[in-house]
Design a protein around this motif. Sequence first.
Motif, PDB file in Angstrom:
ATOM      1  N   GLU A  43       0.834  -1.197   0.000  1.00 10.86           N
ATOM      2  CA  GLU A  43       0.000   0.000   0.000  1.00 10.86           C
ATOM      3  C   GLU A  43       0.875   1.256   0.000  1.00 10.86           C
ATOM      4  O   GLU A  43       1.782   1.378   0.831  1.00 10.86           O
ATOM      5  CB  GLU A  43      -0.908   0.015   1.234  1.00 10.86           C
ATOM      6  CG  GLU A  43      -1.988  -1.040   1.221  1.00 10.86           C
ATOM      7  CD  GLU A  43      -3.047  -0.742   0.180  1.00 10.86           C
ATOM      8  OE1 GLU A  43      -3.441   0.438   0.052  1.00 10.86           O
ATOM      9  OE2 GLU A  43      -3.480  -1.678  -0.505  1.00 10.86           O
ATOM     10  N   PRO A  44       0.620   2.215  -0.902  1.00  8.47           N
ATOM     11  CA  PRO A  44       1.422   3.451  -0.931  1.00  8.47           C
ATOM     12  C   PRO A  44       1.422   4.187   0.406  1.00  8.47           C
ATOM     13  O   PRO A  44       2.460   4.721   0.817  1.00  8.47           O
ATOM     14  CB  PRO A  44       0.752   4.274  -2.037  1.00  8.47           C
ATOM     15  CG  PRO A  44       0.125   3.254  -2.940  1.00  8.47           C
ATOM     16  CD  PRO A  44      -0.333   2.156  -2.031  1.00  8.47           C
ATOM     17  N   LEU A  60       4.783   5.067   2.579  1.00  3.37           N
ATOM     18  CA  LEU A  60       5.116   6.445   2.960  1.00  3.37           C
ATOM     19  C   LEU A  60       5.265   6.555   4.472  1.00  3.37           C
ATOM     20  O   LEU A  60       6.209   7.184   4.978  1.00  3.37           O
ATOM     21  CB  LEU A  60       4.025   7.395   2.465  1.00  3.37           C
ATOM     22  CG  LEU A  60       4.168   8.868   2.862  1.00  3.37           C
ATOM     23  CD1 LEU A  60       5.481   9.450   2.345  1.00  3.37           C
ATOM     24  CD2 LEU A  60       2.970   9.678   2.348  1.00  3.37           C
ATOM     25  N   LEU A  61       4.359   5.935   5.205  1.00  5.18           N
ATOM     26  CA  LEU A  61       4.409   5.974   6.666  1.00  5.18           C
ATOM     27  C   LEU A  61       5.720   5.389   7.184  1.00  5.18           C
ATOM     28  O   LEU A  61       6.395   5.993   8.035  1.00  5.18           O
ATOM     29  CB  LEU A  61       3.225   5.198   7.245  1.00  5.18           C
ATOM     30  CG  LEU A  61       3.148   5.103   8.772  1.00  5.18           C
ATOM     31  CD1 LEU A  61       2.821   6.467   9.377  1.00  5.18           C
ATOM     32  CD2 LEU A  61       2.115   4.061   9.203  1.00  5.18           C
ATOM     33  N   TRP A  63       6.882  15.218  10.522  1.00  5.54           N
ATOM     34  CA  TRP A  63       6.044  14.069  10.866  1.00  5.54           C
ATOM     35  C   TRP A  63       4.561  14.425  10.814  1.00  5.54           C
ATOM     36  O   TRP A  63       3.743  13.665  10.287  1.00  5.54           O
ATOM     37  CB  TRP A  63       6.411  13.561  12.258  1.00  5.54           C
ATOM     38  CG  TRP A  63       5.491  12.479  12.752  1.00  5.54           C
ATOM     39  CD1 TRP A  63       4.597  12.550  13.769  1.00  5.54           C
ATOM     40  CD2 TRP A  63       5.377  11.156  12.214  1.00  5.54           C
ATOM     41  NE1 TRP A  63       3.930  11.367  13.910  1.00  5.54           N
ATOM     42  CE2 TRP A  63       4.396  10.487  12.966  1.00  5.54           C
ATOM     43  CE3 TRP A  63       6.011  10.482  11.179  1.00  5.54           C
ATOM     44  CZ2 TRP A  63       4.025   9.173  12.717  1.00  5.54           C
ATOM     45  CZ3 TRP A  63       5.645   9.168  10.923  1.00  5.54           C
ATOM     46  CH2 TRP A  63       4.666   8.529  11.682  1.00  5.54           C
ATOM     47  N   SER A  64       4.205  15.581  11.348  1.00  4.79           N
ATOM     48  CA  SER A  64       2.803  16.003  11.352  1.00  4.79           C
ATOM     49  C   SER A  64       2.266  16.128   9.929  1.00  4.79           C
ATOM     50  O   SER A  64       1.156  15.668   9.623  1.00  4.79           O
ATOM     51  CB  SER A  64       2.667  17.338  12.087  1.00  4.79           C
ATOM     52  OG  SER A  64       1.332  17.792  12.057  1.00  4.79           O
ATOM     53  N   PHE A  65       3.056  16.734   9.048  1.00  8.26           N
ATOM     54  CA  PHE A  65       2.633  16.885   7.653  1.00  8.26           C
ATOM     55  C   PHE A  65       2.481  15.514   6.987  1.00  8.26           C
ATOM     56  O   PHE A  65       1.492  15.249   6.286  1.00  8.26           O
ATOM     57  CB  PHE A  65       3.652  17.733   6.891  1.00  8.26           C
ATOM     58  CG  PHE A  65       3.362  17.849   5.419  1.00  8.26           C
ATOM     59  CD1 PHE A  65       2.387  18.716   4.951  1.00  8.26           C
ATOM     60  CD2 PHE A  65       4.059  17.064   4.503  1.00  8.26           C
ATOM     61  CE1 PHE A  65       2.110  18.813   3.592  1.00  8.26           C
ATOM     62  CE2 PHE A  65       3.795  17.154   3.142  1.00  8.26           C
ATOM     63  CZ  PHE A  65       2.816  18.029   2.689  1.00  8.26           C
ATOM     64  N   SER A  66       3.456  14.639   7.201  1.00  7.32           N
ATOM     65  CA  SER A  66       3.424  13.313   6.570  1.00  7.32           C
ATOM     66  C   SER A  66       2.255  12.484   7.079  1.00  7.32           C
ATOM     67  O   SER A  66       1.618  11.749   6.318  1.00  7.32           O
ATOM     68  CB  SER A  66       4.742  12.574   6.829  1.00  7.32           C
ATOM     69  OG  SER A  66       5.834  13.280   6.281  1.00  7.32           O
ATOM     70  N   LEU A  67       1.958  12.600   8.373  1.00 11.12           N
ATOM     71  CA  LEU A  67       0.859  11.827   8.944  1.00 11.12           C
ATOM     72  C   LEU A  67      -0.474  12.239   8.322  1.00 11.12           C
ATOM     73  O   LEU A  67      -1.345  11.394   8.076  1.00 11.12           O
ATOM     74  CB  LEU A  67       0.827  12.026  10.460  1.00 11.12           C
ATOM     75  CG  LEU A  67       0.110  10.946  11.281  1.00 11.12           C
ATOM     76  CD1 LEU A  67       0.749   9.587  11.067  1.00 11.12           C
ATOM     77  CD2 LEU A  67       0.117  11.317  12.759  1.00 11.12           C
ATOM     78  N   GLY A 120      -4.798  10.665   4.721  1.00 12.51           N
ATOM     79  CA  GLY A 120      -5.638  10.990   3.572  1.00 12.51           C
ATOM     80  C   GLY A 120      -5.673   9.875   2.547  1.00 12.51           C
ATOM     81  O   GLY A 120      -6.724   9.578   1.956  1.00 12.51           O
ATOM     82  N   LEU A 121      -4.524   9.229   2.319  1.00 10.74           N
ATOM     83  CA  LEU A 121      -4.460   8.101   1.385  1.00 10.74           C
ATOM     84  C   LEU A 121      -5.117   6.852   1.971  1.00 10.74           C
ATOM     85  O   LEU A 121      -5.883   6.155   1.292  1.00 10.74           O
ATOM     86  CB  LEU A 121      -2.997   7.797   1.039  1.00 10.74           C
ATOM     87  CG  LEU A 121      -2.234   8.830   0.210  1.00 10.74           C
ATOM     88  CD1 LEU A 121      -0.755   8.454   0.140  1.00 10.74           C
ATOM     89  CD2 LEU A 121      -2.817   8.928  -1.197  1.00 10.74           C
TER      90      LEU A 121
END
Length: 360
Positions: free
Chosen positions: A238-239, A243-244, A269-273, A278-279
């Motif tokens: 899963e993308p 990413l996580l 981290w906050s932005f990536s989470l 969302g995905l």
Amino acid sequence: MPTGASQPFYLQDQPTPPSQLELDNSYFLVKLHDAQAFFQANFLKNADLVIFSSSVTSSFQPNSSTQSLHKISTIQRNTPCRLGLSTNLTDWLPAKSGDSLRINIKYTVLQGRPIQKFVNHMQQADLVAKLSLRPDWAVAVKVTDIVGKLLSFLAQEGKQQDLFPLVMDFNVADLRAGYYLVYGSHSDELWPPPQFLKIDANERLIDNSFKSSLSRLSYAVIRVLGIKRLRQEEFRDEPWWQLLQTVKENILNTDPTDERERRELLDEWSFSLQQVSGLAYKRREFLLSEIQQILAVAQTEVEQKLRPQVTAESFDAEDELPDELQDILGVETEQDLHNLVRDYQDALEVSQQLLKQYEL
């Protein structure tokens, strides 16, 4: 004395399922546990072969159905023809309210000896078994295409007659773990009342009625299995999972030297989470509750990495999480976060034990 097929019904007399389904908080898998076809001596005198096949349609993949070829057998009149192989009809699916599932077990009779040699080669190569196993959706699509073409070829080479289908329609909200049965007959037969049918301790279908005989019916038994959480291997392609893991490992492998670097890592981290959530939340194949727990585990690991650098801040179990974290994880406080992680670890352990018990 009826003909045709019954509605599917849940067998009341059966062993207690190892795990019950919890709506919106568990997964289920459907297995074809047992199947039988019966033909009277005077049925289709020139019929040679019977094909067991199935198709599954669900709201999880509304534009596609998967087909499986389970067995090709010579017809023996007045003798039950048994499938004798337990086969997965679905992968693990989330038990979500509002979803549905249709399973169609087909018995197709073929007439025409010219195809017998071809069928013998199929059986020697164990091709039928290979076309019954579908470890993931990508493989299922390919197998479905092969099965469709093969069934079409067999129909062209020999005269074909479809018997009554054994159709099972389920609303996932009403689905229960355990065994379901659907049966029928192409001629007048006395059907056993459901209350006289049971699954015994050896997982065999038993008929305790006196005036009817299950051996003179065609039937299909399916088994619904349940688990709380999936293996982590299910997410690795899963993308959002990739990413996580990438962002998390990057932070865990970085040693901030001052407060500014720590803040930068927290912002990253906050932005990536937010991007990951969302995905992930668009993927209907997974439970929202499980995705939140996976993100909570990652959040806890990152917190533990960055927390030793804190000097001016103090953390308490009742401290409220930032609003954006509350929205993503569905919890409010640090204590709620740790409870979420603990519940996930417990559910994973139970699910691993169940998978061993199911031999999956």
